[in-house]
Write a protein that holds these residues in place. Sequence first.
Motif, PDB file in Angstrom:
ATOM      1  N   VAL A 130       0.846  -1.186   0.000  1.00 26.00           N
ATOM      2  CA  VAL A 130       0.000   0.000   0.000  1.00 26.00           C
ATOM      3  C   VAL A 130       0.879   1.233   0.000  1.00 26.00           C
ATOM      4  O   VAL A 130       1.634   1.475   0.952  1.00 26.00           O
ATOM      5  CB  VAL A 130      -0.950   0.019   1.221  1.00 26.00           C
ATOM      6  CG1 VAL A 130      -1.792   1.290   1.225  1.00 26.00           C
ATOM      7  CG2 VAL A 130      -1.847  -1.209   1.215  1.00 26.00           C
ATOM      8  N   ASP A 131       0.820   1.997  -1.082  1.00 23.07           N
ATOM      9  CA  ASP A 131       1.606   3.224  -1.201  1.00 23.07           C
ATOM     10  C   ASP A 131       1.178   4.204  -0.106  1.00 23.07           C
ATOM     11  O   ASP A 131      -0.029   4.476   0.045  1.00 23.07           O
ATOM     12  CB  ASP A 131       1.372   3.845  -2.581  1.00 23.07           C
ATOM     13  CG  ASP A 131       2.380   4.950  -2.887  1.00 23.07           C
ATOM     14  OD1 ASP A 131       2.589   5.823  -2.018  1.00 23.07           O
ATOM     15  OD2 ASP A 131       2.947   4.926  -3.990  1.00 23.07           O
ATOM     16  N   PRO A 132       2.124   4.727   0.669  1.00 19.95           N
ATOM     17  CA  PRO A 132       1.771   5.658   1.758  1.00 19.95           C
ATOM     18  C   PRO A 132       0.947   6.855   1.278  1.00 19.95           C
ATOM     19  O   PRO A 132       0.159   7.413   2.050  1.00 19.95           O
ATOM     20  CB  PRO A 132       3.130   6.106   2.292  1.00 19.95           C
ATOM     21  CG  PRO A 132       4.054   4.969   1.951  1.00 19.95           C
ATOM     22  CD  PRO A 132       3.567   4.438   0.638  1.00 19.95           C
ATOM     23  N   SER A 133       1.088   7.228  -0.005  1.00 21.52           N
ATOM     24  CA  SER A 133       0.345   8.387  -0.507  1.00 21.52           C
ATOM     25  C   SER A 133      -1.163   8.158  -0.468  1.00 21.52           C
ATOM     26  O   SER A 133      -1.940   9.110  -0.417  1.00 21.52           O
ATOM     27  CB  SER A 133       0.782   8.708  -1.937  1.00 21.52           C
ATOM     28  OG  SER A 133       0.452   7.637  -2.818  1.00 21.52           O
ATOM     29  N   LEU A 134      -1.584   6.876  -0.515  1.00 22.52           N
ATOM     30  CA  LEU A 134      -3.010   6.576  -0.441  1.00 22.52           C
ATOM     31  C   LEU A 134      -3.600   6.917   0.920  1.00 22.52           C
ATOM     32  O   LEU A 134      -4.799   7.152   1.051  1.00 22.52           O
ATOM     33  CB  LEU A 134      -3.260   5.102  -0.752  1.00 22.52           C
ATOM     34  CG  LEU A 134      -3.002   4.634  -2.181  1.00 22.52           C
ATOM     35  CD1 LEU A 134      -3.130   3.117  -2.278  1.00 22.52           C
ATOM     36  CD2 LEU A 134      -3.983   5.307  -3.137  1.00 22.52           C
ATOM     37  N   LEU A 135      -2.729   6.920   1.935  1.00 22.95           N
ATOM     38  CA  LEU A 135      -3.200   7.154   3.307  1.00 22.95           C
ATOM     39  C   LEU A 135      -2.988   8.586   3.771  1.00 22.95           C
ATOM     40  O   LEU A 135      -3.624   9.022   4.741  1.00 22.95           O
ATOM     41  CB  LEU A 135      -2.474   6.208   4.269  1.00 22.95           C
ATOM     42  CG  LEU A 135      -2.589   4.711   3.970  1.00 22.95           C
ATOM     43  CD1 LEU A 135      -1.674   3.914   4.887  1.00 22.95           C
ATOM     44  CD2 LEU A 135      -4.026   4.248   4.123  1.00 22.95           C
ATOM     45  N   GLU A 136      -2.114   9.319   3.079  1.00 27.32           N
ATOM     46  CA  GLU A 136      -1.726  10.648   3.560  1.00 27.32           C
ATOM     47  C   GLU A 136      -2.876  11.641   3.594  1.00 27.32           C
ATOM     48  O   GLU A 136      -2.879  12.583   4.389  1.00 27.32           O
ATOM     49  CB  GLU A 136      -0.593  11.193   2.682  1.00 27.32           C
ATOM     50  CG  GLU A 136       0.736  10.492   2.933  1.00 27.32           C
ATOM     51  CD  GLU A 136       1.801  10.924   1.936  1.00 27.32           C
ATOM     52  OE1 GLU A 136       1.471  11.696   0.998  1.00 27.32           O
ATOM     53  OE2 GLU A 136       2.961  10.483   2.092  1.00 27.32           O
ATOM     54  N   ARG A 137      -3.878  11.445   2.725  1.00 27.06           N
ATOM     55  CA  ARG A 137      -4.970  12.414   2.684  1.00 27.06           C
ATOM     56  C   ARG A 137      -5.997  12.197   3.801  1.00 27.06           C
ATOM     57  O   ARG A 137      -6.995  12.913   3.867  1.00 27.06           O
ATOM     58  CB  ARG A 137      -5.660  12.393   1.322  1.00 27.06           C
ATOM     59  CG  ARG A 137      -6.196  11.058   0.875  1.00 27.06           C
ATOM     60  CD  ARG A 137      -6.821  11.205  -0.527  1.00 27.06           C
ATOM     61  NE  ARG A 137      -7.303   9.947  -1.069  1.00 27.06           N
ATOM     62  CZ  ARG A 137      -6.580   9.104  -1.773  1.00 27.06           C
ATOM     63  NH1 ARG A 137      -5.285   9.373  -1.983  1.00 27.06           N
ATOM     64  NH2 ARG A 137      -7.093   7.996  -2.262  1.00 27.06           N
TER      65      ARG A 137
END
Length: 955
Positions: A130-137
């Motif tokens: 899971v790419d961390p960018s998916l969770l950053e928002r």
Amino acid sequence: MSKDAVNSLPVHRLDHTRRTTRRFKPALALILFGVLYFSAELYSLVSNPRASVKLPLHAQEIVAKCQALSLKPGPPVAFDKRSVSDRFQSGTKPVLIRNASIWTGQLNGREVAKGDLFLEQGLIKAVGFVDPSLLERYESEDVTVVDAEGAWVSPGIIDVHSHIAVGSSPSLAGANDGNSRKGLALPWLRSLDGLNTHDESYALSISGGVTTSLILPGSADAIGGQAFAIKLRPTSERSSSSLLVEPPFGLNGSDVDHSVPPRWRHMKHACGENPSRSYGGTRMDTVWAYRQAYDKARQIKDKQDEYCAKALTGEWQDLGSFPDELQWEALVDILRGKVKVQTHCYEAVDFDAFVRLSNEFQFPVAAFHHAHEAYLVPEVLKRAYEHPPAIAMFAAFSRYKREAYRHSEFAPRILNDNDLKVVMKSDHPAIQSRYLLHEAQQAHYYGLPENVALASVTSNAAEVLGLDHRIGYLKPGYDADLVIWDSHPLALGATPKQVYIDGIPQLESSYTSFKPDSQAPPTTPNFDQETESTVKYEGLPPLQAAQTIAGRVVFRNVSSMWTRDVDGVNMRFQTQSDEDEGIVVVDGGMIICSGYASCSSHISNREGRTINLQGGSLAPALVSAGSSIGLQEIAMERSTSDGLVFDALEDNIPEILGGEGSIIRAVDGLQFQTRDALLAYRAGVTTSITSPISDGLLGGLSTHISLSSKHKLEHDAVLQEVTAVHVAVGHSVNGASISTQIAALRNLLLGPRQGERGQWFKAVYKGEIPLVIEAKNADVIATLLTLKKEVEAASGVQMKMTLIRAAEAHLLAKEIAAANVGVIVTPPRSFPYSWEGRRILHGPPVTADSLVTVLASHNITVGIGPQGVEEENPMAAWAVRNLRWDAAWVSLDSQGAISKSDALAMASSNIEQLLGVQSDPAYGDLVATSGGELLSFEGKVVAVISSRRGSVDII
């Protein structure tokens, strides 16, 4: 490919865009041509005002419709680029599942990813990494994080054959819309129009991991109507339509956008006995009904093609309206390849006829369902138009009618070996769809490869539904339908820890027990020889013991051994390490030595036969109760069954029978060497206590029989002529009120007594023989306990009472225990078939306790019957062979409260105690399994040790 290699495979994300675009290029070209043509036609009319042909008012719409006739169903071109599911429910929080073992369904079902999954807006957004960018928002509290702790995660289970909501549970007269009797061919009917939103099956099926089901009309008609795929989760709209996965365009009669691919539809067909029985016809009538209906559809299709050929070349003169008939439009769409044909078919003759039909009218068959003889005719199936159909089938449910007589448990493997797609299905409620995964588990046990067994209820099933672009796999862009399991999905008793549908968790709480020994798929036995024999004998291979040895037999490499005594079942020994070798020596059917070093001298002795159990086990043989085994061969064939006894409340009992003093003995109607009996024996169930077949108050006298005997006069074929008196009290007993039935039972117990019936009820009154009462409802059970007290007050002795079925007995567990009443639970995993048995304990994962665990916790003597012996199949002899797994499941679901010894007792010694068997437990049969225990998917029954007969049967 090694397991390590499989686990190291990367998670692949297929590029659907290029493939899908290429697929629809011809259709786009046609649409572009239509636009250009229509523009040219307008220009022609403007430039030539004297033209004699007038353009129809809806010419552009007609051209679009004609061009779309050849457009095949499928997802929109950019479907895999969607960011939000069309079924997304606003307010659903994203879910991050960590540390999972992920069976993705990809690489032919061989890809396993270790890692995480991210679910967002109803879709799977990432698998494995899971790419961390998916969770950053998101803020941390806005994402639900679930630690799977290494647990297996699979796609949601898909049932391609279900009658949920059109045959609702609990069954009530106003809630059954499965069949129409208005004609043989009814393609205009739609299961959606009868879809009850209050069926209790929805939630129960979800608790078994089922997320999507195809809801089919029944099988009374040759063409029964249109079927619809639904997701089982409740929606805020609470409507039937809101359950549909992909509603066909035009479902509500609104305009259709002809520029996009249509969605798949489904049509139910049925071959053979079902429509013949419903309409008093024959197979010839059914096939003619097909041909007549398809000929009508072909005529309409030809007219449409002729019409469109003119429209697309500008021949508008006197063209008229587009030829169509609402009744037949779905059948026309079958001929255009836009509807998946789902066909109930059993026998070779039916497959052959339907394959000829598919070629005559040139339409593909999506799947043959039930298909009990499909494994015998693979080449016939391969001749079907366009592609071979998939085969949607049961694992062991069979021999309930002639068409199912040649079914084989090895059929899924044989079909797969012949490169035919295998799908396992439920036919709910015939098999509860909650336990659909168990069908795949059994298929795996009997030889279907692991990857195919899992695919049979996920990716293969999705393909049969035409929904494999969105469900059936764990891939980015797919619907967020998945299950977190407490053990490997193919392990016995595998139970969901959580089920997600459209990214929404469905289980409010999950009661499962960690099963560390089940995190790997079971190592199943080798059945090559049996599979070969099945094909050789066209489904009826010999089932008798291969050899009977009266002398010495030495069992080596025995990992464990259980035996019976007066206290039940106890473990005799269990090896502690690989260096230990358990040995059991049998002579003349009697155990003369068991253990380790003390028996080693027998190995060097050349006398007798030595069998290496390869880590297997010895356990007490199981005892069947509650089925008709021994009284019938084929349930729906009157000529193969002992038949129903007279109902004392409804029928005038003939004087020649003894009139009001008569009672029926099961021992008088016995049948030996039935296939169900022999298959049960080969699965470790060596005896049965069988009562007369009855649907009234008074059943009669049960008998205890051997399931391996050749005939009634053989030594020990009948072990005890009479064991108990059987009656039934319930709302379904031939219309008599409950109060009427209780009054009759009181009269039978307290007198006056007449004839032989009176003698046996006097024995019950005096506490000499058990009274076994079939009852489901708690209120009925309460009345029966009161009646028991009344009889005991009159007799001065304790009455022996056993309840059987007893779906609501948990509500009175304390009172049942106080009354010293035993209970035989059938089925052991409860389901609300009827109103009087609706207040069930669901069991894990919905409730911590099941009916069995609650009764056992109150020190009630509990027995269990086979799961298949239930209200849909009340006398199902086919299910007896699975009693070993039913007993294992009881133990696995008990959170450790019921040991293997307890479970073995519930399926053996407790049954005998509750049903009045008078015998020395030391003379009971023992079952030897190779490769694993009797209560497992690893063990294969290889021998039965009988001290009664003084011999060992080698299976």
